[in-house]
Scaffold this active site. Sequence first.
Site, PDB file in Angstrom:
ATOM      1  N   ARG A 246       0.850  -1.186   0.000  1.00 48.51           N
ATOM      2  CA  ARG A 246       0.000   0.000   0.000  1.00 48.51           C
ATOM      3  C   ARG A 246       0.889   1.241   0.000  1.00 48.51           C
ATOM      4  NH1 ARG A 246      -3.416  -2.966  -1.368  1.00 48.51           N
ATOM      5  NH2 ARG A 246      -5.491  -3.289  -0.482  1.00 48.51           N
TER       6      ARG A 246
ATOM      7  N   GLU B 135      -3.889   7.557  -5.029  1.00 46.80           N
ATOM      8  CA  GLU B 135      -4.166   6.830  -6.279  1.00 46.80           C
ATOM      9  C   GLU B 135      -5.508   7.309  -6.811  1.00 46.80           C
ATOM     10  OE1 GLU B 135      -3.860   2.602  -5.693  1.00 46.80           O
ATOM     11  OE2 GLU B 135      -1.918   2.772  -4.747  1.00 46.80           O
TER      12      GLU B 135
ATOM     13  N   HIS C 182      -1.269  -0.081  -9.613  1.00 51.19           N
ATOM     14  CA  HIS C 182      -1.890  -1.011  -8.658  1.00 51.19           C
ATOM     15  C   HIS C 182      -2.449  -2.259  -9.370  1.00 51.19           C
ATOM     16  CE1 HIS C 182      -3.659  -1.012  -4.347  1.00 51.19           C
ATOM     17  NE2 HIS C 182      -3.468  -2.240  -4.767  1.00 51.19           N
TER      18      HIS C 182
HETATM   19  C1  GLV Z   1      -4.847  -5.541  -3.641  1.00 47.62           C
HETATM   20  O1  GLV Z   1      -4.143  -4.579  -3.497  1.00 47.62           O
HETATM   21  C2  GLV Z   1      -5.490  -6.228  -2.559  1.00 47.62           C
HETATM   22  O2  GLV Z   1      -5.417  -5.786  -1.404  1.00 47.62           O
HETATM   23  O3  GLV Z   1      -6.133  -7.249  -2.843  1.00 47.62           O
END
Ligand code: GLV
Length: 328
Positions: free
Chosen positions: A240, A269, A288
């Site tokens: 993250r 983001e 991401h």
């Molecule tokens: C992706 O970032 C998730 O947390 O599944």
Amino acid sequence: MLLKPSVFVTRQIDPVALDKLAKIANVEVWNSDSPPPREILMEKLRTVNGIITLLTDSIDEEIISSASHDLRVISQMAVGYDNINIQMATRRKIPVGNTPGVLTETTADFTWALLMAIARRVPEGDREVHQGIWRPWGPNVLTGQDVFGSSLGIVGFGRIGQAVARRAIGFKMKVRYFDVQRYPELETELNVQYASLSTLLSQSDFITLHINLNPSSHHLIGREELGIMKPTAYLINTARGGIVDSEALYDALKFRQIAGAAIDVFETEPIPAHHPILELDNLIITPHIASASKQTRARMAMIAVNNVIAGINGEQLPHCVNPEVYQS
Ligand code: GLV
């Protein structure tokens, strides 16, 4: 005839999973590539019995507190759930589901892709060739860093961190991990060594982050931590964005305090289009997509659907992040 329960799904997800849900519920799917606006989320949570959310949907305290008493489940199609105010959901006795396990290998693969790409300057080489520049083979052209035989520091040794460590075996890397708990059996099985965060940061050639974002991990990697990394080291983040202080990262990259970073996540983001960090040539950034394989997204959708079905039927979710809601 009994009314079917209703479920709102905040994006088009795998059709097989949606078909399964549609057999038992009235399903409304938000038909856009962008997340539903806040007012829509609020309105839906006042009327539906279940919702499937993505990590781009901010399900905060206000939204949850204004949800209807008939809202029986929030099912997140992701393993991380820092976009949801779990405390408030728990207070309202709303179970929250997530999709652990199925994206472990896919995310570890992508971590490896970023690690290899930044070490060996893959995007730079590709960019040059696409721009019509094929520099003659030369001893110093696009030289990077060896991965084989180098050292790797894994911050967070849960499922994904461990899957990354398994990949490192083939590359004969010296692997250290840092976590709030130790895993003595895995230390032998995966040939990894426990280290403090500062030892890991100062000794590793590659550092990869695999922890949840929560108040104690927010900006875990800041100026001081980047400052003790080797000037030849690389930071990889597929966890993250908020775990890394992005201003400190910008400075560390710009002033070459570290060699580079490869990140799939960012504090904000989408990243603003003209963010200065995008001008740096020692940064790889992707939007991401670490869990974005077709197979994994289909598996995640099915788990999210199974969680929402259990929730609307008043059964315990197969994957629940706040099981306290089931205690009377
Ligand atoms: C992706 O970032 C998730 O947390 O599944």
